[in-house]
Design a protein around this motif. Structure first.
Motif, mmCIF file in Angstrom:
data_model
loop_
_atom_site.group_PDB
_atom_site.id
_atom_site.type_symbol
_atom_site.label_atom_id
_atom_site.label_comp_id
_atom_site.label_asym_id
_atom_site.label_seq_id
_atom_site.Cartn_x
_atom_site.Cartn_y
_atom_site.Cartn_z
ATOM 1 N N LYS A 20 3.938 5.961 -5.114
ATOM 2 C CA LYS A 20 3.869 6.203 -6.557
ATOM 3 C C LYS A 20 2.873 7.303 -6.878
ATOM 4 C CE LYS A 20 5.179 1.545 -7.971
ATOM 5 N NZ LYS A 20 4.704 0.302 -8.552
ATOM 6 N N ARG A 61 0.832 -1.207 0.000
ATOM 7 C CA ARG A 61 0.000 0.000 0.000
ATOM 8 C C ARG A 61 0.862 1.251 0.000
ATOM 9 N NH1 ARG A 61 -2.696 -0.818 4.835
ATOM 10 N NH2 ARG A 61 -2.821 -3.040 4.721
ATOM 11 N N ARG A 66 2.270 1.860 -3.424
ATOM 12 C CA ARG A 66 1.259 2.488 -4.290
ATOM 13 C C ARG A 66 1.074 3.944 -3.897
ATOM 14 N NH1 ARG A 66 -2.985 -2.258 -3.555
ATOM 15 N NH2 ARG A 66 -1.902 -3.857 -4.734
ATOM 16 N N TYR A 67 1.006 4.183 -2.591
ATOM 17 C CA TYR A 67 0.826 5.537 -2.073
ATOM 18 C C TYR A 67 1.988 6.405 -2.520
ATOM 19 C CZ TYR A 67 0.809 9.226 1.483
ATOM 20 O OH TYR A 67 0.832 10.425 2.125
#
Length: 158
Positions: free
Chosen positions: A96, A90, A93-94
């Motif tokens: 990115k 997570r 992703r955060y």
């Protein structure tokens, strides 16, 4: 004389028989004494084996308890590891998304400044008269798009 000799002979035979019986009894007593010593030694060995058995049994029970505790800890650690891996995914992703929407201004003599949350004035300046469309449900900060809102909400809530 003959009668006395016969009595003497009978007495000597009785004496020899009694002596043989005494010798046999002495041998039996010696054997029984040896057996008693052996029995005593065997009893002592049995006591040692018994105490060793009980000590080993207690040690095995303790090891089994430790093994169960370690198995429980292992399961907990596996779950924690899984949760941490999920958090890392997570966060990746955060990160990115955050990199995608944050501009880094680098000046040669000045340190790098990475704004986490653009102010309302900056947002209005970037988007002109049109203005941003999204607002944080916690602090009511206005944001330009859903990705930025997601990043802000994660920062704001944590």
């Amino acid at each position: 004389v003959h009668d006395l000799s016969a009595k003497l002979e009978l007495a000597e035979k009785a004496l020899v028989t009694k002596q043989q019986r005494i010798d046999e009894m002495k041998q039996t007593v010696a054997k029984q004494e040896e057996e008693m010593e052996t029995v005593g030694l065997l009893k002592a060995q049995i006591e040692v084996y018994c105490s060793d058995f009980h000590a080993e049994r207690a040690a095995r029970e303790k090891i089994h308890e430790e093994k169960e505790k370690l198995a429980i800890q292992l399961e907990y650690m596996k779950k924690e590891n899984s949760n941490l891996k999920d958090d890392l995914i997570r966060l990746g992703r955060y990160s990115k998304i955050k990199k995608k929407h944050i501009q880094i201004s680098v000046v040669s003599s000045e340190p790098v400044y990475i704004p986490c949350r653009p102010s309302i004035v900056e947002m209005q300046r970037r988007h002109g008269a049109q203005g941003p469309k999204f607002a944080c449900p916690k602090c009511a900060e206005i944001l330009p798009d859903i990705d930025t809102l997601q990043i802000h909400v994660m920062d704001c809530i944590i």
